[in-house]
Design a protein around this motif. Structure first.
Motif, PDB file in Angstrom:
ATOM      1  N   LEU A   1     -14.894   6.616 -12.578  1.00 39.29           N
ATOM      2  CA  LEU A   1     -16.467   6.700 -12.686  1.00 39.29           C
ATOM      3  C   LEU A   1     -17.071   6.807 -11.526  1.00 39.29           C
ATOM      4  N   SER A   2     -16.795   6.357 -10.571  1.00 36.58           N
ATOM      5  CA  SER A   2     -17.568   6.783  -9.404  1.00 36.58           C
ATOM      6  C   SER A   2     -16.918   7.719  -8.322  1.00 36.58           C
ATOM      7  N   GLY A   3     -15.938   7.950  -8.575  1.00 39.30           N
ATOM      8  CA  GLY A   3     -15.066   8.847  -7.622  1.00 39.30           C
ATOM      9  C   GLY A   3     -14.571   8.349  -6.471  1.00 39.30           C
ATOM     10  N   GLU A   4     -14.687   6.987  -6.305  1.00 41.54           N
ATOM     11  CA  GLU A   4     -14.438   6.421  -4.998  1.00 41.54           C
ATOM     12  C   GLU A   4     -12.764   6.417  -4.735  1.00 41.54           C
ATOM     13  N   VAL A   5     -12.483   6.481  -3.778  1.00 35.72           N
ATOM     14  CA  VAL A   5     -11.013   6.547  -3.324  1.00 35.72           C
ATOM     15  C   VAL A   5     -10.649   5.732  -2.265  1.00 35.72           C
ATOM     16  N   LYS A   6      -9.810   4.569  -2.466  1.00 33.66           N
ATOM     17  CA  LYS A   6      -9.663   3.507  -1.247  1.00 33.66           C
ATOM     18  C   LYS A   6      -8.120   3.397  -1.088  1.00 33.66           C
ATOM     19  N   VAL A   7      -7.882   3.192   0.278  1.00 33.12           N
ATOM     20  CA  VAL A   7      -6.616   2.810   0.751  1.00 33.12           C
ATOM     21  C   VAL A   7      -6.409   1.233   0.667  1.00 33.12           C
ATOM     22  N   LEU A   8      -5.474   0.810  -0.165  1.00 34.53           N
ATOM     23  CA  LEU A   8      -5.134  -0.537  -0.527  1.00 34.53           C
ATOM     24  C   LEU A   8      -4.389  -1.196   0.394  1.00 34.53           C
ATOM     25  N   LYS A   9      -3.269  -0.389   0.786  1.00 33.65           N
ATOM     26  CA  LYS A   9      -2.323  -1.085   1.719  1.00 33.65           C
ATOM     27  C   LYS A   9      -1.391   0.263   2.551  1.00 33.65           C
ATOM     28  N   LYS A  10      -1.158   0.042   3.671  1.00 34.96           N
ATOM     29  CA  LYS A  10      -0.228   0.988   4.289  1.00 34.96           C
ATOM     30  C   LYS A  10       1.128   0.400   4.105  1.00 34.96           C
ATOM     31  N   LEU A  11       1.994   1.400   3.674  1.00 36.14           N
ATOM     32  CA  LEU A  11       3.506   0.954   3.385  1.00 36.14           C
ATOM     33  C   LEU A  11       4.418   1.320   4.569  1.00 36.14           C
ATOM     34  N   ASN A  12       5.236   0.477   4.725  1.00 42.54           N
ATOM     35  CA  ASN A  12       6.317   0.877   5.864  1.00 42.54           C
ATOM     36  C   ASN A  12       7.602   1.290   5.373  1.00 42.54           C
ATOM     37  N   HIS A  13       7.563   1.753   3.979  1.00 47.85           N
ATOM     38  CA  HIS A  13       8.765   2.249   3.340  1.00 47.85           C
ATOM     39  C   HIS A  13       8.294   3.237   2.358  1.00 47.85           C
ATOM     40  N   ALA A  14       9.319   3.943   1.939  1.00 52.73           N
ATOM     41  CA  ALA A  14       9.162   5.026   1.038  1.00 52.73           C
ATOM     42  C   ALA A  14       8.888   4.372  -0.462  1.00 52.73           C
ATOM     43  N   ALA A  15       7.734   4.182  -0.950  1.00 50.70           N
ATOM     44  CA  ALA A  15       7.634   3.642  -2.432  1.00 50.70           C
ATOM     45  C   ALA A  15       7.695   4.996  -3.282  1.00 50.70           C
ATOM     46  N   TYR A  16       8.118   4.321  -4.534  1.00 52.39           N
ATOM     47  CA  TYR A  16       8.121   5.697  -5.442  1.00 52.39           C
ATOM     48  C   TYR A  16       7.549   5.384  -6.717  1.00 52.39           C
ATOM     49  N   TYR A  17       7.156   4.162  -7.327  1.00 52.64           N
ATOM     50  CA  TYR A  17       6.452   3.725  -8.342  1.00 52.64           C
ATOM     51  C   TYR A  17       5.499   2.873  -8.366  1.00 52.64           C
ATOM     52  N   VAL A  18       4.550   3.195  -8.941  1.00 52.13           N
ATOM     53  CA  VAL A  18       3.454   1.634  -9.182  1.00 52.13           C
ATOM     54  C   VAL A  18       3.209   1.493 -10.734  1.00 52.13           C
TER      55      VAL A  18
END
Length: 708
Positions: A363-380
């Motif tokens: 709705l607002s177009g806002e993009v936020k980084v929630l967490k920097k991951l120290n591994h290769a993540a594949y699905y959320v």
């Protein structure tokens, strides 16, 4: 303008950082703008729908220099020609006044706000203290970092304790107890990416029987246990159900094209003829699909040189929109999930081997980084609540993170590897269990008359990224392994093993180790930073620091004090020379993806970021214009091509074949075809050293949890 990454201009996507226009359709079309064209377009965008006059253009585009009217007209004309369409489709001329940009303009992403996370362990502090005092961090900075680290630990402990008390059954020893998983699939091979139908009777998932087999979408009737494959002869992935459960949507890769299809499925597991819905680009993909409110969401990329972007298509009107556009040309936005009402997207962004958990408010177009991951993540995935995103961390913990306050809660802890979370309700989640692969290292002796593969490093652990050095006294092999529980760099010296590193946030150690020509030092990248280890002292030095990113580093020929590497700075990958004693950096060339050295001839070869061609450098490290050879596919990693003794070696991971091309005669020869999957290789001591992997069995299970 600096707060926006990409801008949609009618039929184009404009990237100001690289001065490039990309067609916002299924084509591979892109155009590089001249500097003045780029400045002009940026200024018109900033003043969208407003008339800008000649004086404003001279001040902004020509920096106040006196230029003729004809010069301004010529730049506008060339920009119009690039954009295409009729004369006033994009830029309208206002006679004797100026110009205005009249087409649609949309900022795809707002400024990314990244929460700062600082981690320094005692061992890493010891390593940093060994750095030359002229280059070391100030003592006050260490004090601040240590205080922050202690504070973070205290906060984490408080959150963990609160989570345990609130959400988990506890044993007498105060250890969380989790309900055992209930297996749902039993096929031989790798099973992941589950999708359950709305009535919860049918389970669709992806199955890979062997390392060389295609991925297949399988559908299982949970009540009868009947299992049917969509099409065993084709590569299919990423199943998702329509809201009424009548149709199954999936991706198919055929003739180097990614297509999204759908088929009508009955409870008896009969399928209708598949229908093509749209294109998902030109890459093999296991990125998920999602359907909400008649919108189909998917990841899309035209080529290996473009990152995956999240797009959506309206299933009735066929209207398509680009929703995200990562700025660094890497894997991009490859995994995502929509919340219940379809107003927010959680996704994982891979940028130059860094992984960020993010969310987009549609709705607002806002993009936020929630967490920097120290591994290769594949699905959320989203929980039924709009506030919690479910993901798996590096410790095989299923967690929920609140998008507002960033607090995390432990939902499930596994003793084995878990992935592909799919939330069914507040009380159940589907997970894939088991380690899909075991990695090992093989070698091939280039001096043998009939080269054959030999085991170099094998164990029951993951071993990869090896490099070797040999002289009269030592036979050194450095490699990466998780045999101590975490991925670390190990050293074999005449078959005697020792552990070189003791990192705690080490999951992003890249498999690009390189010995210096005297065997005393080793370079590698970790979290996209270039590091050096003095082996005898076990001292680690940072050659680059954030915000710079580094990749594809090599030692200079016959020089153990100089390193060449590609560094990402200000929107581009450029070739730098680094003095390992003074840490001075010198930019040599722009737009360089990787460099390889043929030290037997004291020559260097590079490939650029925008094509697949290999060029030779002259003695002044300048590019010789005539290309040497063109490789058959893009190679963001230098570990897909190597050079030695006037031969270029090219690994094609799609066909599992290794070729060599003579740089003088251009003769191409097939060296070897692999039975197993080989994904990277390097050259040292007249040996080709390969990273290989073997497929293991995994299964999908239902796990009781408590999200709320």
């Amino acid at each position: 303008m600096s707060k926006h990454h990409f801008i949609k201009i009618k039929d184009w996507i404009f990237d100001p950082s690289t001065k490039t226009l990309f067609k916002d359709d299924a084509s591979d079309e892109s155009v590089s703008l001249e500097n003045k064209q780029c400045l002009l377009l940026q200024f018109l965008i900033e003043n969208h729908s407003q008339v800008v006059n000649r004086d404003q253009l001279i001040e902004t585009v020509w920096f106040g220099r006196i230029v003729e009217e004809l010069t301004i007209n010529a730049v506008v004309s060339r920009l119009r020609k690039v954009l295409g369409g009729d004369k006033n489709d994009y830029i309208k001329t206002h006679p004797k006044i100026g110009y205005s940009l009249v087409c649609e303009v949309k900022f795809i992403e707002k400024e990314i706000i990244e929460p700062e996370t600082i981690k320094v362990t005692s061992k890493e502090n010891d390593q940093l203290n060994n750095i030359n005092s002229a280059k070391a961090y100030p003592i006050k900075l260490f004090a601040v970092i240590s205080a922050l680290a202690i504070l973070l630990v205290l906060i984490f402990n408080l959150i963990s304790n609160s989570t345990n008390i609130e959400n988990k059954k506890m044993t007498n020893d105060n250890i969380p107890r989790f309900e055992p998983p209930v297996p749902l699939t039993y096929l031989e091979g790798h099973e992941f990416n589950p999708a359950i139908s709305p009535n919860k009777n049918l389970l669709a998932f992806v199955h890979k029987k062997t390392e060389t087999a295609n991925m297949q979408v399988i559908v299982k009737n949970i009540n009868s246990n009947k299992v049917v494959s969509l099409d065993p002869s084709r590569y299919t992935a990423s199943p998702t159900w329509s809201s009424n459960g009548e149709y199954l949507y999936y991706q198919e890769y055929l003739n180097k094209k990614c297509l999204i299809k759908r088929t009508k499925i009955t409870q008896a597991l009969t399928f209708s003829d598949p229908q093509i819905i749209t294109s998902c680009g030109n890459l093999i993909s296991i990125s998920p699909l999602t359907i909400k409110n008649n919108w189909l969401y998917f990841s899309y990329s035209e080529s290996h040189k473009q990152p995956l972007r999240i797009k959506r298509m309206h299933l009735i009107s066929k209207q398509q929109e680009t929703l995200t556009s990562p700025t660094i040309k890497d894997l991009g936005d490859y995994s995502f999930s929509l919340n219940f009402d379809g107003s927010k997207i959680a996704f994982i962004r891979s940028t130059s081997s860094n992984y960020n958990l993010m969310y987009l408010d549609l709705l607002s177009g806002e993009v936020k980084v929630l967490k920097k991951l120290n591994h290769a993540a594949y699905y959320v995935d989203w929980s039924p609540s709009d506030d919690l995103i479910i993901y798996i961390d590096a410790k095989e913990s299923l967690k929920a993170i609140n998008i507002h306050n960033l607090k995390e809660r432990l939902l499930y802890q596994s003793s084995e590897k878990i992935f592909s979370p799919k939330v069914i309700s507040n009380n159940e989640v589907l997970l894939s269990f088991g380690d899909p692969f075991t990695k090992n290292v093989k070698s091939l002796n280039l001096m043998s008359i009939e080269p054959k593969m030999n085991d170099l490093i094998t164990s029951s652990f993951d071993d990869f990224g090896a490099t070797s050095y040999q002289n009269e006294k030592h036979n050194l092999i450095a490699f990466i392994s998780n045999r101590s529980g975490e991925k670390q760099i190990w050293l074999s010296d005449n078959n005697e093993l020792s552990q070189l590193t003791h990192f705690t946030d080490n999951n992003l150690i890249a498999d690009d180790l390189r010995f210096s020509d005297d065997g005393n030092s080793l370079i590698f990248t970790k979290n996209q930073q270039l590091l050096l280890i003095h082996i005898n002292e076990k001292e680690t030095i940072a050659l680059t620091k954030t915000p710079l990113l580094a990749k594809n580093a090599i030692w200079a020929c016959n020089n153990h004090n100089t390193v060449f590497t590609s560094i990402y700075d200000k929107g581009n990958w450029d070739l730098f020379k680094i003095n390992t004693l003074t840490l001075n950096k010198t930019k040599l060339l722009t737009s360089i993806e990787s460099i390889r050295g043929d030290c037997s001839n004291n020559t260097y070869y590079i490939n650029q970021t925008f094509n697949n061609d290999i060029y030779k450098l002259n003695s002044n490290l300048e590019i010789i214009k005539n290309k040497i050879v063109s490789l058959n596919k893009p190679h963001s990693s230098s570990l897909k091509w190597q050079v030695n003794a006037n031969q270029i070696y090219n690994l094609n991971t799609d066909t599992k074949k290794l070729y060599k091309i003579h740089l003088l005669t251009q003769e191409k020869t097939l060296m070897i075809s692999f039975d197993n999957y080989v994904y990277d290789f390097s050259i040292s001591n007249e040996k080709l050293i390969f990273n290989s992997r073997t497929l293991h069995n995994t299964y999908i299970a239902k796990v009781p949890i408590k999200i709320l």
